[in-house]
Design a protein around this motif. Structure first.
Motif, PDB file in Angstrom:
ATOM      1  N   GLN A  66       0.829  -1.205   0.000  1.00  0.00           N
ATOM      2  CA  GLN A  66       0.000   0.000   0.000  1.00  0.00           C
ATOM      3  C   GLN A  66       0.866   1.259   0.000  1.00  0.00           C
ATOM      4  N   TRP A  97      -4.999   3.073  -6.378  1.00  0.00           N
ATOM      5  CA  TRP A  97      -4.823   3.083  -4.934  1.00  0.00           C
ATOM      6  C   TRP A  97      -4.827   4.503  -4.373  1.00  0.00           C
ATOM      7  N   LYS A 101      -7.352   4.567  -1.192  1.00  0.00           N
ATOM      8  CA  LYS A 101      -6.823   4.580   0.171  1.00  0.00           C
ATOM      9  C   LYS A 101      -7.542   5.569   1.075  1.00  0.00           C
TER      10      LYS A 101
END
Length: 240
Positions: A66, A97, A101
């Motif tokens: 991540q 992402w 996120k």
């Protein structure tokens, strides 16, 4: 056939031969390894021990990818309500992402890589490594998908610059020199690495080698659904 399973059960040593903090899931690699990064004196030859380490490393690696995926994408769970509708001919959906996120619902829709099944680990060890499970370095794995080679390169540089990362091997299947026949035309950049932090040392998994695949969207789509099934059939024909 339960023969391989029985063989590995006999190989497993519940007591171990030393602390797991001193053991590494090591491998040999025809000149592609980086010198000085492998501990050839303490290979983990117990499948039970490797999977015990994998439970902890799966969570650690998921947090790491991540951080490395600022310009990357992840596949979306097909069953998630936020997943785009698909038809057999439509491309597999991917999620940026950088957007996901910050959104709890979108984060829950990400399809993370799963720990390799025990059945496939045994099959690979028997077919490829003469039943030596210490050569398995992809039990814990994740992939990051990119829309451009430049974004993939930036992520690769970020991973290599991470002070917690010890890179043991890089396979550049995007290189023009790489013979893609050996992977049925598939290409990516694959890294085998260890994450060395106070947390992984405390858990005794700082020497557990994991795999990161960096790939472009067209190849990521080929890995989905029928494409992966064709690859498995090809792999079985080659006995890998």
């Amino acid at each position: 056939n339960n023969g391989p399973a029985r063989h590995f059960l006999r190989m497993s040593d519940a007591s171990g031969s030393g602390s797991s903090r001193r053991s590494s899931c090591c491998f040999c690699d025809l000149g592609m390894g980086i010198p000085g990064t492998r501990d050839l004196h303490s290979p983990v030859r117990s499948l039970d021990q490797l999977y015990s380490q994998a439970v902890a490393m799966d969570w650690v690696l998921r947090q790491k990818v991540q951080a490395w995926a600022e310009k990357g994408l992840f596949p979306v769970l097909p069953s998630h309500p936020d997943a785009p509708s698909r038809t057999p001919s439509s491309p597999a959906p991917f999620l940026k992402w950088a957007e996901a996120k910050e959104d709890d619902e979108l984060r829950r829709s990400v399809k993370w890589g799963r720990v390799k099944s025990v059945e496939r680990a045994i099959e690979k060890a028997v077919r490829t490594y003469s039943s030596d499970v210490s050569f398995l370095v992809d039990i814990v794995r994740q992939c990051i998908v990119f829309e451009s080679v430049a974004d993939l390169r930036d992520a690769l540089q970020g991973i290599c610059a991470d002070p917690a990362v010890r890179v043991d091997r890089v396979k550049n299947r995007l290189s023009a020199a790489y013979d893609s026949w050996s992977s049925a035309g598939y290409r990516d950049v694959s890294l085998n690495l260890r994450v060395v932090t106070e947390e992984t040392k405390r858990l005794g998994v700082e020497n557990h080698v994991v795999e990161i695949q960096l790939l472009l969207v067209p190849f990521a789509r080929l890995k989905q659904d029928a494409g992966h099934q064709r690859y498995v059939a090809w792999r079985n024909e080659r006995g890998q």
